[in-house]
Design an enzyme around this catalytic site. Structure first.
Site, PDB file in Angstrom:
ATOM      1  N   SER A 119       0.827  -1.215   0.000  1.00 38.16           N
ATOM      2  CA  SER A 119       0.000   0.000   0.000  1.00 38.16           C
ATOM      3  C   SER A 119       0.854   1.255   0.000  1.00 38.16           C
ATOM      4  O   SER A 119       0.462   2.277  -0.556  1.00 38.16           O
ATOM      5  CB  SER A 119      -0.862   0.067   1.256  1.00 38.16           C
ATOM      6  OG  SER A 119      -1.732  -0.994   1.328  1.00 38.16           O
ATOM      7  N   HIS A 140      -1.141  -2.717  -7.194  1.00 38.90           N
ATOM      8  CA  HIS A 140      -1.824  -2.297  -5.970  1.00 38.90           C
ATOM      9  C   HIS A 140      -3.329  -2.335  -6.154  1.00 38.90           C
ATOM     10  O   HIS A 140      -3.904  -1.488  -6.833  1.00 38.90           O
ATOM     11  CB  HIS A 140      -1.351  -0.896  -5.560  1.00 38.90           C
ATOM     12  CG  HIS A 140      -1.947  -0.448  -4.271  1.00 38.90           C
ATOM     13  ND1 HIS A 140      -2.309   0.848  -4.018  1.00 38.90           N
ATOM     14  CD2 HIS A 140      -2.268  -1.148  -3.153  1.00 38.90           C
ATOM     15  CE1 HIS A 140      -2.824   0.924  -2.796  1.00 38.90           C
ATOM     16  NE2 HIS A 140      -2.809  -0.270  -2.253  1.00 38.90           N
ATOM     17  N   GLU A 152      -3.470   0.022  -9.343  1.00 40.80           N
ATOM     18  CA  GLU A 152      -2.331   0.859  -9.723  1.00 40.80           C
ATOM     19  C   GLU A 152      -1.196  -0.066 -10.181  1.00 40.80           C
ATOM     20  O   GLU A 152      -0.840  -1.013  -9.467  1.00 40.80           O
ATOM     21  CB  GLU A 152      -1.875   1.708  -8.528  1.00 40.80           C
ATOM     22  CG  GLU A 152      -2.889   2.778  -8.155  1.00 40.80           C
ATOM     23  CD  GLU A 152      -2.590   3.475  -6.834  1.00 40.80           C
ATOM     24  OE1 GLU A 152      -2.968   4.642  -6.684  1.00 40.80           O
ATOM     25  OE2 GLU A 152      -1.983   2.851  -5.942  1.00 40.80           O
ATOM     26  N   ASN A 190      -3.354   6.414  -2.350  1.00 41.47           N
ATOM     27  CA  ASN A 190      -3.041   6.512  -0.916  1.00 41.47           C
ATOM     28  C   ASN A 190      -2.318   7.813  -0.563  1.00 41.47           C
ATOM     29  O   ASN A 190      -2.421   8.295   0.560  1.00 41.47           O
ATOM     30  CB  ASN A 190      -2.227   5.306  -0.459  1.00 41.47           C
ATOM     31  CG  ASN A 190      -3.133   4.107  -0.189  1.00 41.47           C
ATOM     32  OD1 ASN A 190      -4.345   4.264  -0.072  1.00 41.47           O
ATOM     33  ND2 ASN A 190      -2.551   2.928  -0.092  1.00 41.47           N
TER      34      ASN A 190
HETATM   35  N1  CAA Z   1     -14.831  -9.819  -1.068  1.00 40.03           N
HETATM   36  C1  CAA Z   1     -15.590 -10.349  -2.034  1.00 40.03           C
HETATM   37  N2  CAA Z   1     -16.900 -10.058  -2.201  1.00 40.03           N
HETATM   38  C2  CAA Z   1     -17.446  -9.215  -1.330  1.00 40.03           C
HETATM   39  C3  CAA Z   1     -16.707  -8.616  -0.289  1.00 40.03           C
HETATM   40  C4  CAA Z   1     -15.342  -8.948  -0.189  1.00 40.03           C
HETATM   41  N3  CAA Z   1     -14.563  -8.445   0.761  1.00 40.03           N
HETATM   42  N4  CAA Z   1     -17.499  -7.826   0.407  1.00 40.03           N
HETATM   43  C5  CAA Z   1     -18.727  -7.922  -0.162  1.00 40.03           C
HETATM   44  N5  CAA Z   1     -18.674  -8.741  -1.224  1.00 40.03           N
HETATM   45  C6  CAA Z   1     -19.753  -9.113  -2.128  1.00 40.03           C
HETATM   46  C7  CAA Z   1     -20.876  -9.720  -1.343  1.00 40.03           C
HETATM   47  O1  CAA Z   1     -21.292 -10.942  -1.935  1.00 40.03           O
HETATM   48  C8  CAA Z   1     -21.952  -8.679  -1.400  1.00 40.03           C
HETATM   49  O2  CAA Z   1     -23.223  -9.174  -1.643  1.00 40.03           O
HETATM   50  P1  CAA Z   1     -24.142  -9.844  -0.471  1.00 40.03           P
HETATM   51  O3  CAA Z   1     -24.059  -8.925   0.736  1.00 40.03           O
HETATM   52  O4  CAA Z   1     -25.464  -9.890  -1.098  1.00 40.03           O
HETATM   53  O5  CAA Z   1     -23.549 -11.179  -0.204  1.00 40.03           O
HETATM   54  C9  CAA Z   1     -21.619  -7.845  -2.618  1.00 40.03           C
HETATM   55  O6  CAA Z   1     -20.207  -7.946  -2.792  1.00 40.03           O
HETATM   56  C10 CAA Z   1     -22.014  -6.407  -2.454  1.00 40.03           C
HETATM   57  O7  CAA Z   1     -21.532  -5.989  -1.182  1.00 40.03           O
HETATM   58  P2  CAA Z   1     -22.091  -4.691  -0.505  1.00 40.03           P
HETATM   59  O8  CAA Z   1     -23.591  -4.711  -0.457  1.00 40.03           O
HETATM   60  O9  CAA Z   1     -21.349  -4.455   0.769  1.00 40.03           O
HETATM   61  O10 CAA Z   1     -21.668  -3.647  -1.618  1.00 40.03           O
HETATM   62  P3  CAA Z   1     -21.930  -2.116  -1.691  1.00 40.03           P
HETATM   63  O11 CAA Z   1     -22.703  -1.841  -2.900  1.00 40.03           O
HETATM   64  O12 CAA Z   1     -22.465  -1.625  -0.385  1.00 40.03           O
HETATM   65  O13 CAA Z   1     -20.469  -1.540  -1.906  1.00 40.03           O
HETATM   66  C11 CAA Z   1     -18.223  -1.074  -1.375  1.00 40.03           C
HETATM   67  C12 CAA Z   1     -19.463  -1.874  -1.015  1.00 40.03           C
HETATM   68  C13 CAA Z   1     -17.794  -1.365  -2.797  1.00 40.03           C
HETATM   69  C14 CAA Z   1     -17.142  -1.518  -0.408  1.00 40.03           C
HETATM   70  C15 CAA Z   1     -18.557   0.439  -1.273  1.00 40.03           C
HETATM   71  O14 CAA Z   1     -19.092   0.723   0.001  1.00 40.03           O
HETATM   72  C16 CAA Z   1     -17.328   1.285  -1.480  1.00 40.03           C
HETATM   73  O15 CAA Z   1     -16.936   1.583  -2.596  1.00 40.03           O
HETATM   74  N6  CAA Z   1     -16.669   1.696  -0.377  1.00 40.03           N
HETATM   75  C17 CAA Z   1     -15.412   2.419  -0.427  1.00 40.03           C
HETATM   76  C18 CAA Z   1     -14.306   1.401  -0.422  1.00 40.03           C
HETATM   77  C19 CAA Z   1     -12.958   2.036  -0.623  1.00 40.03           C
HETATM   78  O16 CAA Z   1     -12.788   3.229  -0.699  1.00 40.03           O
HETATM   79  N7  CAA Z   1     -11.950   1.174  -0.722  1.00 40.03           N
HETATM   80  C20 CAA Z   1     -10.592   1.595  -0.867  1.00 40.03           C
HETATM   81  C21 CAA Z   1      -9.936   1.556   0.463  1.00 40.03           C
HETATM   82  S1  CAA Z   1      -8.287   2.174   0.369  1.00 40.03           S
HETATM   83  C22 CAA Z   1      -7.381   0.853  -0.062  1.00 40.03           C
HETATM   84  O17 CAA Z   1      -7.813  -0.251  -0.174  1.00 40.03           O
HETATM   85  C23 CAA Z   1      -5.968   1.159  -0.337  1.00 40.03           C
HETATM   86  C24 CAA Z   1      -4.996   0.641   0.630  1.00 40.03           C
HETATM   87  O18 CAA Z   1      -3.899   0.354   0.208  1.00 40.03           O
HETATM   88  C25 CAA Z   1      -5.267   0.568   2.074  1.00 40.03           C
END
Ligand code: CAA
Length: 285
Positions: A119, A140, A152, A190
Protein backbone atom coordinates in the site's frame (compact mmCIF):
# COMPACT_ATOMS: atom_id res chain seq x y z
CA UNK A 1 4.67 -12.68 -21.66
CA UNK A 2 1.42 -14.64 -21.77
CA UNK A 3 0.24 -15.29 -18.22
CA UNK A 4 -1.78 -18.43 -17.48
CA UNK A 5 -0.92 -19.21 -13.86
CA UNK A 6 -0.79 -16.65 -11.06
CA UNK A 7 0.67 -17.19 -7.61
CA UNK A 8 -0.69 -15.19 -4.67
CA UNK A 9 1.38 -15.12 -1.49
CA UNK A 10 -0.65 -14.26 1.60
CA UNK A 11 -4.38 -15.00 1.54
CA UNK A 12 -5.69 -12.41 3.96
CA UNK A 13 -8.43 -9.98 2.94
CA UNK A 14 -6.39 -8.61 0.03
CA UNK A 15 -4.74 -11.83 -1.15
CA UNK A 16 -7.95 -13.87 -1.11
CA UNK A 17 -9.76 -11.05 -2.92
CA UNK A 18 -7.04 -10.95 -5.58
CA UNK A 19 -7.18 -14.76 -5.91
CA UNK A 20 -10.96 -14.53 -6.37
CA UNK A 21 -10.68 -11.92 -9.12
CA UNK A 22 -8.02 -14.02 -10.88
CA UNK A 23 -9.93 -17.33 -10.87
CA UNK A 24 -13.08 -15.52 -12.03
CA UNK A 25 -11.08 -14.19 -14.99
CA UNK A 26 -9.97 -17.73 -15.93
CA UNK A 27 -6.44 -17.80 -14.49
CA UNK A 28 -5.15 -20.82 -12.57
CA UNK A 29 -4.15 -19.61 -9.12
CA UNK A 30 -1.81 -21.09 -6.54
CA UNK A 31 -2.40 -19.34 -3.22
CA UNK A 32 0.16 -19.68 -0.46
CA UNK A 33 -0.55 -19.30 3.25
CA UNK A 34 1.61 -20.16 6.25
CA UNK A 35 -0.81 -22.80 7.59
CA UNK A 36 -3.29 -25.12 5.87
CA UNK A 37 -6.08 -23.76 8.14
CA UNK A 38 -5.50 -20.20 6.90
CA UNK A 39 -5.41 -21.45 3.29
CA UNK A 40 -8.66 -23.40 3.78
CA UNK A 41 -10.33 -20.41 5.44
CA UNK A 42 -9.37 -18.17 2.50
CA UNK A 43 -10.62 -20.71 -0.06
CA UNK A 44 -13.86 -20.93 1.94
CA UNK A 45 -14.31 -17.14 1.82
CA UNK A 46 -13.76 -17.11 -1.95
CA UNK A 47 -16.21 -19.99 -2.45
CA UNK A 48 -18.77 -18.17 -0.28
CA UNK A 49 -18.60 -14.94 -2.31
CA UNK A 50 -18.88 -16.90 -5.58
CA UNK A 51 -21.89 -18.82 -4.24
CA UNK A 52 -23.54 -15.49 -3.39
CA UNK A 53 -23.02 -14.46 -7.03
CA UNK A 54 -24.84 -17.61 -8.19
CA UNK A 55 -27.67 -16.93 -5.71
CA UNK A 56 -27.98 -13.40 -7.08
CA UNK A 57 -27.94 -14.58 -10.73
CA UNK A 58 -24.58 -12.93 -11.49
CA UNK A 59 -22.84 -16.26 -12.32
CA UNK A 60 -23.97 -19.74 -13.30
CA UNK A 61 -23.28 -22.70 -11.03
CA UNK A 62 -20.87 -24.08 -13.69
CA UNK A 63 -18.94 -20.79 -13.83
CA UNK A 64 -18.73 -20.77 -10.03
CA UNK A 65 -17.56 -24.40 -9.85
CA UNK A 66 -15.01 -23.86 -12.63
CA UNK A 67 -13.59 -20.81 -10.86
CA UNK A 68 -13.40 -22.56 -7.47
CA UNK A 69 -11.57 -25.50 -9.12
CA UNK A 70 -8.93 -23.12 -10.49
CA UNK A 71 -7.79 -22.13 -6.96
CA UNK A 72 -5.26 -24.38 -5.26
CA UNK A 73 -3.84 -23.49 -1.85
CA UNK A 74 -0.50 -24.56 -0.46
CA UNK A 75 1.84 -23.86 2.45
CA UNK A 76 4.91 -24.54 0.30
CA UNK A 77 6.40 -21.56 -1.55
CA UNK A 78 8.11 -23.98 -3.96
CA UNK A 79 4.66 -24.74 -5.42
CA UNK A 80 4.81 -21.31 -7.08
CA UNK A 81 7.67 -22.46 -9.33
CA UNK A 82 5.39 -22.76 -12.40
CA UNK A 83 3.69 -19.38 -12.00
CA UNK A 84 4.04 -16.76 -14.74
CA UNK A 85 3.16 -13.96 -12.32
CA UNK A 86 3.34 -13.93 -8.52
CA UNK A 87 1.48 -11.28 -6.51
CA UNK A 88 2.68 -10.78 -2.95
CA UNK A 89 0.06 -9.71 -0.36
CA UNK A 90 1.76 -10.49 2.96
CA UNK A 91 2.24 -8.28 6.03
CA UNK A 92 3.25 -4.66 5.32
CA UNK A 93 6.82 -4.99 6.62
CA UNK A 94 9.72 -4.09 4.37
CA UNK A 95 12.03 -6.75 5.85
CA UNK A 96 9.50 -9.55 5.40
CA UNK A 97 8.75 -8.50 1.84
CA UNK A 98 12.42 -8.20 0.90
CA UNK A 99 13.11 -11.66 2.29
CA UNK A 100 10.12 -13.12 0.41
CA UNK A 101 11.17 -11.59 -2.93
CA UNK A 102 14.68 -12.99 -2.42
CA UNK A 103 13.15 -16.45 -2.09
CA UNK A 104 10.71 -15.98 -4.98
CA UNK A 105 13.61 -15.01 -7.20
CA UNK A 106 15.23 -18.40 -6.51
CA UNK A 107 12.01 -20.41 -6.88
CA UNK A 108 10.34 -18.83 -9.92
CA UNK A 109 11.39 -19.02 -13.58
CA UNK A 110 13.64 -16.12 -14.63
CA UNK A 111 10.95 -14.78 -16.97
CA UNK A 112 8.21 -14.76 -14.31
CA UNK A 113 7.02 -11.31 -13.22
CA UNK A 114 7.00 -10.68 -9.47
CA UNK A 115 4.57 -8.08 -8.11
CA UNK A 116 3.92 -6.57 -4.70
CA UNK A 117 0.52 -5.36 -3.52
CA UNK A 118 2.14 -3.00 -1.00
CA UNK A 119 0.00 0.00 0.00
CA UNK A 120 2.73 2.45 0.90
CA UNK A 121 6.17 0.81 0.92
CA UNK A 122 8.67 1.49 -1.85
CA UNK A 123 8.54 -1.10 -4.65
CA UNK A 124 12.10 -0.09 -5.56
CA UNK A 125 13.34 -0.91 -2.04
CA UNK A 126 11.61 -4.31 -2.18
CA UNK A 127 13.08 -5.01 -5.64
CA UNK A 128 16.56 -4.02 -4.44
CA UNK A 129 16.64 -7.17 -2.30
CA UNK A 130 16.87 -9.25 -5.50
CA UNK A 131 19.38 -9.56 -8.32
CA UNK A 132 16.61 -9.27 -10.95
CA UNK A 133 14.82 -5.99 -10.05
CA UNK A 134 13.80 -5.54 -13.69
CA UNK A 135 11.02 -8.13 -13.30
CA UNK A 136 9.51 -6.54 -10.19
CA UNK A 137 6.53 -4.17 -10.30
CA UNK A 138 3.77 -3.01 -7.98
CA UNK A 139 0.20 -4.23 -8.52
CA UNK A 140 -1.82 -2.30 -5.97
CA UNK A 141 -5.41 -3.52 -5.54
CA UNK A 142 -8.01 -1.76 -3.41
CA UNK A 143 -10.08 -3.21 -0.60
CA UNK A 144 -12.33 -5.13 -1.20
CA UNK A 145 -10.43 -6.30 -4.28
CA UNK A 146 -13.38 -8.08 -5.95
CA UNK A 147 -15.50 -4.92 -5.76
CA UNK A 148 -13.04 -2.08 -6.35
CA UNK A 149 -12.22 -1.57 -10.06
CA UNK A 150 -8.82 0.15 -9.71
CA UNK A 151 -5.37 -1.43 -9.82
CA UNK A 152 -2.33 0.86 -9.72
CA UNK A 153 0.44 -0.61 -11.90
CA UNK A 154 3.60 0.71 -10.30
CA UNK A 155 6.84 1.05 -12.22
CA UNK A 156 9.83 0.88 -9.87
CA UNK A 157 13.17 2.49 -10.77
CA UNK A 158 14.48 -0.66 -12.51
CA UNK A 159 11.24 -2.30 -13.71
CA UNK A 160 11.52 -3.39 -17.36
CA UNK A 161 9.05 -2.31 -20.03
CA UNK A 162 8.22 -6.02 -20.52
CA UNK A 163 7.32 -6.55 -16.86
CA UNK A 164 5.10 -3.45 -16.82
CA UNK A 165 3.43 -4.52 -20.10
CA UNK A 166 2.75 -8.01 -18.71
CA UNK A 167 1.24 -6.53 -15.54
CA UNK A 168 -0.96 -4.15 -17.56
CA UNK A 169 -2.19 -7.00 -19.78
CA UNK A 170 -3.12 -9.08 -16.71
CA UNK A 171 -5.02 -6.18 -15.13
CA UNK A 172 -6.95 -5.77 -18.38
CA UNK A 173 -7.83 -9.49 -18.42
CA UNK A 174 -8.99 -9.18 -14.82
CA UNK A 175 -11.50 -6.60 -16.03
CA UNK A 176 -10.01 -3.93 -13.78
CA UNK A 177 -9.11 -0.31 -14.47
CA UNK A 178 -5.32 0.09 -14.60
CA UNK A 179 -3.62 3.34 -13.67
CA UNK A 180 0.10 3.09 -14.46
CA UNK A 181 2.27 5.26 -12.23
CA UNK A 182 5.78 5.63 -10.89
CA UNK A 183 7.00 4.39 -7.52
CA UNK A 184 6.37 7.38 -5.27
CA UNK A 185 5.21 7.23 -1.61
CA UNK A 186 1.54 6.16 -1.55
CA UNK A 187 1.48 6.06 -5.37
CA UNK A 188 -1.65 7.94 -6.53
CA UNK A 189 -4.64 7.06 -4.33
CA UNK A 190 -3.04 6.51 -0.92
CA UNK A 191 -0.95 9.69 -1.29
CA UNK A 192 -4.29 11.51 -1.26
CA UNK A 193 -6.57 9.19 0.73
CA UNK A 194 -4.37 8.50 3.75
CA UNK A 195 -3.86 12.13 4.87
CA UNK A 196 -7.53 12.76 4.09
CA UNK A 197 -8.64 9.91 6.37
CA UNK A 198 -6.24 11.16 9.04
CA UNK A 199 -7.89 14.60 8.79
CA UNK A 200 -11.28 12.92 9.19
CA UNK A 201 -10.16 11.20 12.40
CA UNK A 202 -8.78 14.50 13.79
CA UNK A 203 -12.12 16.18 13.02
CA UNK A 204 -13.83 13.61 15.27
CA UNK A 205 -12.17 15.22 18.29
CA UNK A 206 -11.99 18.80 17.01
CA UNK A 207 -15.69 19.02 16.08
CA UNK A 208 -16.69 16.68 18.92
CA UNK A 209 -18.79 14.41 16.72
CA UNK A 210 -19.32 10.67 16.91
CA UNK A 211 -18.04 8.25 14.23
CA UNK A 212 -21.68 7.73 13.19
CA UNK A 213 -22.16 11.50 12.76
CA UNK A 214 -18.90 11.95 10.85
CA UNK A 215 -19.79 9.07 8.54
CA UNK A 216 -23.26 10.50 7.99
CA UNK A 217 -21.67 13.88 7.18
CA UNK A 218 -19.31 12.48 4.55
CA UNK A 219 -21.78 10.08 2.90
CA UNK A 220 -24.59 12.65 2.77
CA UNK A 221 -22.53 15.81 2.32
CA UNK A 222 -19.69 14.64 0.10
CA UNK A 223 -21.19 11.61 -1.65
CA UNK A 224 -18.70 9.09 -0.26
CA UNK A 225 -19.95 5.50 -0.71
CA UNK A 226 -19.07 4.78 2.92
CA UNK A 227 -18.04 7.09 5.77
CA UNK A 228 -14.37 7.55 6.75
CA UNK A 229 -14.66 5.66 10.07
CA UNK A 230 -16.29 2.69 8.38
CA UNK A 231 -13.65 2.87 5.65
CA UNK A 232 -10.75 2.84 8.15
CA UNK A 233 -12.43 -0.17 9.82
CA UNK A 234 -12.64 -1.87 6.41
CA UNK A 235 -9.04 -1.14 5.44
CA UNK A 236 -7.88 -2.16 8.95
CA UNK A 237 -6.73 0.29 11.61
CA UNK A 238 -3.35 -1.50 11.75
CA UNK A 239 -2.91 -1.30 7.97
CA UNK A 240 -3.95 2.35 7.88
CA UNK A 241 -1.61 3.33 10.76
CA UNK A 242 1.24 1.50 9.10
CA UNK A 243 0.62 3.21 5.75
CA UNK A 244 0.44 6.59 7.52
CA UNK A 245 3.75 5.94 9.26
CA UNK A 246 5.37 4.86 5.99
CA UNK A 247 4.16 8.00 4.19
CA UNK A 248 5.18 10.27 7.08
CA UNK A 249 8.64 8.73 7.15
CA UNK A 250 9.12 9.53 3.45
CA UNK A 251 7.33 12.89 3.09
CA UNK A 252 7.43 14.39 6.60
CA UNK A 253 4.11 16.17 6.18
CA UNK A 254 2.27 16.42 9.54
CA UNK A 255 -1.04 15.29 7.98
CA UNK A 256 0.59 11.99 7.00
CA UNK A 257 1.38 11.08 10.62
CA UNK A 258 -1.22 8.77 12.18
CA UNK A 259 -3.52 10.55 14.68
CA UNK A 260 -2.80 9.38 18.28
CA UNK A 261 -6.38 8.12 18.54
CA UNK A 262 -5.74 5.65 15.70
CA UNK A 263 -2.38 4.59 17.13
CA UNK A 264 -4.08 3.86 20.49
CA UNK A 265 -6.75 1.82 18.70
CA UNK A 266 -4.07 -0.11 16.82
CA UNK A 267 -2.15 -0.78 20.05
CA UNK A 268 -5.33 -1.99 21.78
CA UNK A 269 -6.06 -4.49 19.00
CA UNK A 270 -9.08 -2.53 17.74
CA UNK A 271 -8.20 -3.25 14.11
CA UNK A 272 -11.67 -2.75 12.65
CA UNK A 273 -13.82 -5.21 10.78
CA UNK A 274 -11.31 -8.07 10.79
CA UNK A 275 -10.84 -8.00 14.59
CA UNK A 276 -14.54 -7.48 15.30
CA UNK A 277 -14.05 -3.99 16.76
CA UNK A 278 -12.78 -0.64 15.55
CA UNK A 279 -14.89 2.51 15.38
CA UNK A 280 -17.80 0.08 15.13
CA UNK A 281 -18.49 -3.43 16.42
CA UNK A 282 -18.85 -6.29 13.90
CA UNK A 283 -20.10 -9.86 13.94
CA UNK A 284 -17.08 -12.17 13.58
CA UNK A 285 -16.78 -14.59 10.64
N1 CAA B 1 -14.83 -9.82 -1.07
C1 CAA B 1 -15.59 -10.35 -2.03
N2 CAA B 1 -16.90 -10.06 -2.20
C2 CAA B 1 -17.45 -9.21 -1.33
C3 CAA B 1 -16.71 -8.62 -0.29
C4 CAA B 1 -15.34 -8.95 -0.19
N3 CAA B 1 -14.56 -8.44 0.76
N4 CAA B 1 -17.50 -7.83 0.41
C5 CAA B 1 -18.73 -7.92 -0.16
N5 CAA B 1 -18.67 -8.74 -1.22
C6 CAA B 1 -19.75 -9.11 -2.13
C7 CAA B 1 -20.88 -9.72 -1.34
O1 CAA B 1 -21.29 -10.94 -1.93
C8 CAA B 1 -21.95 -8.68 -1.40
O2 CAA B 1 -23.22 -9.17 -1.64
P1 CAA B 1 -24.14 -9.84 -0.47
O3 CAA B 1 -24.06 -8.93 0.74
O4 CAA B 1 -25.46 -9.89 -1.10
O5 CAA B 1 -23.55 -11.18 -0.20
C9 CAA B 1 -21.62 -7.85 -2.62
O6 CAA B 1 -20.21 -7.95 -2.79
C10 CAA B 1 -22.01 -6.41 -2.45
O7 CAA B 1 -21.53 -5.99 -1.18
P2 CAA B 1 -22.09 -4.69 -0.51
O8 CAA B 1 -23.59 -4.71 -0.46
O9 CAA B 1 -21.35 -4.46 0.77
O10 CAA B 1 -21.67 -3.65 -1.62
P3 CAA B 1 -21.93 -2.12 -1.69
O11 CAA B 1 -22.70 -1.84 -2.90
O12 CAA B 1 -22.46 -1.62 -0.38
O13 CAA B 1 -20.47 -1.54 -1.91
C11 CAA B 1 -18.22 -1.07 -1.38
C12 CAA B 1 -19.46 -1.87 -1.01
C13 CAA B 1 -17.79 -1.37 -2.80
C14 CAA B 1 -17.14 -1.52 -0.41
C15 CAA B 1 -18.56 0.44 -1.27
O14 CAA B 1 -19.09 0.72 0.00
C16 CAA B 1 -17.33 1.28 -1.48
O15 CAA B 1 -16.94 1.58 -2.60
N6 CAA B 1 -16.67 1.70 -0.38
C17 CAA B 1 -15.41 2.42 -0.43
C18 CAA B 1 -14.31 1.40 -0.42
C19 CAA B 1 -12.96 2.04 -0.62
O16 CAA B 1 -12.79 3.23 -0.70
N7 CAA B 1 -11.95 1.17 -0.72
C20 CAA B 1 -10.59 1.59 -0.87
C21 CAA B 1 -9.94 1.56 0.46
S1 CAA B 1 -8.29 2.17 0.37
C22 CAA B 1 -7.38 0.85 -0.06
O17 CAA B 1 -7.81 -0.25 -0.17
C23 CAA B 1 -5.97 1.16 -0.34
C24 CAA B 1 -5.00 0.64 0.63
O18 CAA B 1 -3.90 0.35 0.21
C25 CAA B 1 -5.27 0.57 2.07
Amino acid sequence: MDVARIGVVGLGAMGSGIAQVAIEAGFDVVGREVTAQLGDAAAGRVAHFLTRKVEKGQRTQDERDGAVARLRTTTDLDDLADCDLVIEAIVEELGAKRELFGRLEEICRPDAVLATNTSALSVTEIAAATSSPERIVGLHFFNPAPLMPLVEVVRAELSSDEAVATALAVVERLGKVAVPCHDTPGFVVNRILIPLLNDCVRVLDEARVTPEALDAAMTNGAGWPMGPCRLVDLVGVDVHVHASEALYEKLREPRMAPPPRLVAMRNAGLHGRKSGRGFYTYERG
